[in-house]
Design a protein around this motif. Structure first.
Motif, PDB file in Angstrom:
ATOM      1  N   TRP A   1      16.494   0.079  13.704  1.00  0.00           N
ATOM      2  CA  TRP A   1      16.581   0.941  12.412  1.00  0.00           C
ATOM      3  C   TRP A   1      15.483   1.022  11.630  1.00  0.00           C
ATOM      4  O   TRP A   1      15.083  -0.504  10.789  1.00  0.00           O
ATOM      5  CB  TRP A   1      17.930   0.740  11.768  1.00  0.00           C
ATOM      6  N   LYS A   2      14.618   2.194  11.001  1.00  0.00           N
ATOM      7  CA  LYS A   2      13.817   2.135   9.658  1.00  0.00           C
ATOM      8  C   LYS A   2      14.431   3.226   9.253  1.00  0.00           C
ATOM      9  O   LYS A   2      14.716   4.801   9.564  1.00  0.00           O
ATOM     10  CB  LYS A   2      12.881   2.744  10.417  1.00  0.00           C
ATOM     11  N   PRO A   3      14.902   2.558   7.999  1.00  0.00           N
ATOM     12  CA  PRO A   3      15.641   4.021   6.856  1.00  0.00           C
ATOM     13  C   PRO A   3      15.515   4.555   6.685  1.00  0.00           C
ATOM     14  O   PRO A   3      15.184   5.844   6.328  1.00  0.00           O
ATOM     15  CB  PRO A   3      16.643   2.450   6.141  1.00  0.00           C
ATOM     16  N   LEU A   4      13.406   4.167   5.958  1.00  0.00           N
ATOM     17  CA  LEU A   4      12.817   5.739   5.378  1.00  0.00           C
ATOM     18  C   LEU A   4      11.083   5.714   6.391  1.00  0.00           C
ATOM     19  O   LEU A   4      10.803   4.659   6.931  1.00  0.00           O
ATOM     20  CB  LEU A   4      12.857   4.641   3.927  1.00  0.00           C
ATOM     21  N   GLN A   5      11.301   6.575   6.963  1.00  0.00           N
ATOM     22  CA  GLN A   5      10.071   6.638   7.611  1.00  0.00           C
ATOM     23  C   GLN A   5       9.646   7.525   6.398  1.00  0.00           C
ATOM     24  O   GLN A   5       9.536   8.833   6.047  1.00  0.00           O
ATOM     25  CB  GLN A   5      10.614   7.580   8.979  1.00  0.00           C
ATOM     26  N   THR A   6       8.408   7.766   6.369  1.00  0.00           N
ATOM     27  CA  THR A   6       7.135   8.428   5.699  1.00  0.00           C
ATOM     28  C   THR A   6       6.052   8.905   6.702  1.00  0.00           C
ATOM     29  O   THR A   6       5.802   8.264   7.571  1.00  0.00           O
ATOM     30  CB  THR A   6       6.420   8.124   4.495  1.00  0.00           C
ATOM     31  N   GLY A   7       5.085   9.681   6.617  1.00  0.00           N
ATOM     32  CA  GLY A   7       4.187   9.478   7.219  1.00  0.00           C
ATOM     33  C   GLY A   7       3.928  10.959   8.471  1.00  0.00           C
ATOM     34  O   GLY A   7       3.808  10.123  10.001  1.00  0.00           O
TER      35      GLY A   7
ATOM     36  N   ILE B   1       4.475  13.269   4.818  1.00  0.00           N
ATOM     37  CA  ILE B   1       3.570  12.885   4.106  1.00  0.00           C
ATOM     38  C   ILE B   1       3.357  11.413   3.944  1.00  0.00           C
ATOM     39  O   ILE B   1       4.282  10.341   3.903  1.00  0.00           O
ATOM     40  CB  ILE B   1       3.029  12.584   2.480  1.00  0.00           C
ATOM     41  N   PRO B   2       2.025  11.106   4.000  1.00  0.00           N
ATOM     42  CA  PRO B   2       2.166   9.465   4.664  1.00  0.00           C
ATOM     43  C   PRO B   2       2.311   8.634   2.865  1.00  0.00           C
ATOM     44  O   PRO B   2       0.833   8.440   2.917  1.00  0.00           O
ATOM     45  CB  PRO B   2       0.572   9.089   5.327  1.00  0.00           C
ATOM     46  N   LEU B   3       2.640   8.511   2.258  1.00  0.00           N
ATOM     47  CA  LEU B   3       2.422   7.738   1.613  1.00  0.00           C
ATOM     48  C   LEU B   3       3.548   7.219   1.107  1.00  0.00           C
ATOM     49  O   LEU B   3       4.579   6.368   1.905  1.00  0.00           O
ATOM     50  CB  LEU B   3       2.622   8.774  -0.359  1.00  0.00           C
ATOM     51  N   SER B   4       4.237   5.935  -0.002  1.00  0.00           N
ATOM     52  CA  SER B   4       5.617   5.679   0.047  1.00  0.00           C
ATOM     53  C   SER B   4       5.992   6.442  -0.123  1.00  0.00           C
ATOM     54  O   SER B   4       6.432   7.634  -0.385  1.00  0.00           O
ATOM     55  CB  SER B   4       5.324   5.006  -1.292  1.00  0.00           C
ATOM     56  N   PRO B   5       7.573   6.176  -0.067  1.00  0.00           N
ATOM     57  CA  PRO B   5       8.943   6.856  -0.045  1.00  0.00           C
ATOM     58  C   PRO B   5       9.283   7.665  -1.454  1.00  0.00           C
ATOM     59  O   PRO B   5       9.685   9.015  -1.402  1.00  0.00           O
ATOM     60  CB  PRO B   5       9.837   6.180   0.458  1.00  0.00           C
TER      61      PRO B   5
ATOM     62  N   GLY C   1      11.419  -2.091   7.549  1.00  0.00           N
ATOM     63  CA  GLY C   1      10.168  -1.525   6.109  1.00  0.00           C
ATOM     64  C   GLY C   1       9.792  -0.420   5.970  1.00  0.00           C
ATOM     65  O   GLY C   1       8.950   0.042   7.456  1.00  0.00           O
ATOM     66  N   ALA C   2       9.251  -0.163   5.045  1.00  0.00           N
ATOM     67  CA  ALA C   2       8.106   1.168   5.000  1.00  0.00           C
ATOM     68  C   ALA C   2       7.244   0.440   3.922  1.00  0.00           C
ATOM     69  O   ALA C   2       6.977   0.589   3.273  1.00  0.00           O
ATOM     70  CB  ALA C   2       8.421   2.587   4.464  1.00  0.00           C
ATOM     71  N   GLY C   3       5.712  -0.208   4.938  1.00  0.00           N
ATOM     72  CA  GLY C   3       4.549  -0.571   4.312  1.00  0.00           C
ATOM     73  C   GLY C   3       5.822  -2.100   3.398  1.00  0.00           C
ATOM     74  O   GLY C   3       6.078  -2.631   4.262  1.00  0.00           O
ATOM     75  N   GLY C   4       4.855  -2.953   2.137  1.00  0.00           N
ATOM     76  CA  GLY C   4       5.172  -4.184   2.394  1.00  0.00           C
ATOM     77  C   GLY C   4       6.783  -4.095   0.812  1.00  0.00           C
ATOM     78  O   GLY C   4       7.557  -3.164   0.521  1.00  0.00           O
TER      79      GLY C   4
ATOM     80  N   TYR D   1       6.529  -4.848  -2.226  1.00  0.00           N
ATOM     81  CA  TYR D   1       6.735  -3.857  -3.408  1.00  0.00           C
ATOM     82  C   TYR D   1       6.255  -2.558  -3.542  1.00  0.00           C
ATOM     83  O   TYR D   1       5.713  -1.759  -4.554  1.00  0.00           O
ATOM     84  CB  TYR D   1       5.751  -4.522  -4.130  1.00  0.00           C
ATOM     85  N   VAL D   2       6.431  -2.303  -2.132  1.00  0.00           N
ATOM     86  CA  VAL D   2       6.023  -0.432  -1.569  1.00  0.00           C
ATOM     87  C   VAL D   2       7.886   0.388  -2.562  1.00  0.00           C
ATOM     88  O   VAL D   2       8.814   0.275  -2.327  1.00  0.00           O
ATOM     89  CB  VAL D   2       6.253  -0.022  -0.951  1.00  0.00           C
ATOM     90  N   PRO D   3       7.113   1.453  -3.418  1.00  0.00           N
ATOM     91  CA  PRO D   3       8.495   1.792  -4.242  1.00  0.00           C
ATOM     92  C   PRO D   3       8.984   2.523  -3.488  1.00  0.00           C
ATOM     93  O   PRO D   3       8.757   2.960  -2.385  1.00  0.00           O
ATOM     94  CB  PRO D   3       7.648   2.938  -5.371  1.00  0.00           C
TER      95      PRO D   3
HETATM   96  C1  LIG Z   1       2.990   5.646   6.002  1.00  0.00           C
HETATM   97  C2  LIG Z   1       3.456   4.756   6.634  1.00  0.00           C
HETATM   98  N1  LIG Z   1       5.123   5.348   6.814  1.00  0.00           N
HETATM   99  C3  LIG Z   1       6.196   4.582   6.619  1.00  0.00           C
HETATM  100  O1  LIG Z   1       7.045   4.498   7.751  1.00  0.00           O
HETATM  101  N2  LIG Z   1       5.432   3.378   6.377  1.00  0.00           N
HETATM  102  C4  LIG Z   1       4.396   3.666   5.626  1.00  0.00           C
HETATM  103  C5  LIG Z   1       3.699   3.469   4.120  1.00  0.00           C
HETATM  104  C6  LIG Z   1       2.949   2.773   3.875  1.00  0.00           C
HETATM  105  C7  LIG Z   1       3.299   2.989   2.081  1.00  0.00           C
HETATM  106  C8  LIG Z   1       2.153   2.134   1.865  1.00  0.00           C
HETATM  107  C9  LIG Z   1       1.818   2.090   0.672  1.00  0.00           C
HETATM  108  C10 LIG Z   1       0.724   0.869  -0.270  1.00  0.00           C
HETATM  109  O2  LIG Z   1       0.982   0.043  -0.078  1.00  0.00           O
HETATM  110  O3  LIG Z   1      -0.380   1.241  -0.810  1.00  0.00           O
END
Ligand SMILES: C[C@@H]1NC(=O)N[C@@H]1CCCCCC(=O)O
Length: 185
Positions: free
Chosen positions: A6-12, A43-47, A81-84, A86-88
């Motif tokens: 499960w990936k709770p939060l998906q962006t991009g 959008i491919p950014l932090s959530p 998770g989405a990114g690492g 410390y991703v907001p």
């Molecule tokens: C775009 C991707 N989609 C997703 O779910 N994870 C990535 C999100 C990455 C965020 C990284 C923010 C940063 O560290 O700059």
């Protein structure tokens, strides 16, 4: 591990099929191992940034709930998770808060090459300072014994679960033996 995923939060999703589809295709596991993300953003950014730019209401960590069919399942559950760390997720909460809320042991996936020592050791220090249980580390990319040893030197209490080289021809079967059985984690 034949786990649920499960990936709770998906962006991009406007430029990427999303990790749930990727994992489904790579593993070939049946449909019932997967549930769609609770929040899907384009959008491919932090959530946080993606939600605010898309006009989606603030995502609150406490509102993220593991699907009941997964909490009741006998299988292990992988939450990605989405990114690492410390991703907001919103103005005040980051992915570490989500880990604390879900109360799950964490596998840190890192690159094997140059740059990984700083990212990985800082991430380990961050998890320790927040009391997040670290299940271990997976190093992805060309096998780098020196980096693995340096991580072990500075974090001897954190196991390196697996080191996974790139697999260009898509033969994932040959990698399975590199992954220890889940009861060893
Ligand atoms: C775009 C991707 N989609 C997703 O779910 N994870 C990535 C999100 C990455 C965020 C990284 C923010 C940063 O560290 O700059």
């Amino acid at each position: 591990w034949k786990a649920n995923y499960w990936k709770p939060l998906q962006t991009g999703l406007n430029c990427d099929q999303g990790d749930t589809k990727v994992v489904k295709n790579l593993t070939g596991l049946p449909e019932d191992h997967f549930k769609k993300p609770q929040v899907e953003l384009q959008i491919p950014l932090s959530p946080w940034r993606a939600a605010s730019e898309e006009g989606v209401p603030t995502i609150k960590v406490s509102d993220v709930i593991i699907p009941q069919s997964f909490t009741e399942s006998e299988r292990p559950l992988i939450v990605e998770g989405a990114g690492g760390l410390y991703v907001p997720i919103n103005e005040t909460e980051i992915t570490s808060h989500l880990i604390e809320h879900l109360d799950l042991p964490t596998i840190l996936v890192a690159r094997s090459g140059l740059g990984t020592l700083n990212h990985t050791l800082l991430s380990i220090e961050h998890m320790k300072s927040r009391g997040i249980k670290i299940a271990g580390i997976v190093l992805n990319g060309e096998i780098n014994t020196g980096n693995a040893e340096t991580i072990q030197h500075f974090a001897p209490d954190v196991p390196i679960i697996a080191q996974i080289p790139h697999q260009k021809d898509g033969d994932l079967e040959s990698l399975i033996e590199l992954v220890p059985s889940i009861d060893k984690i």
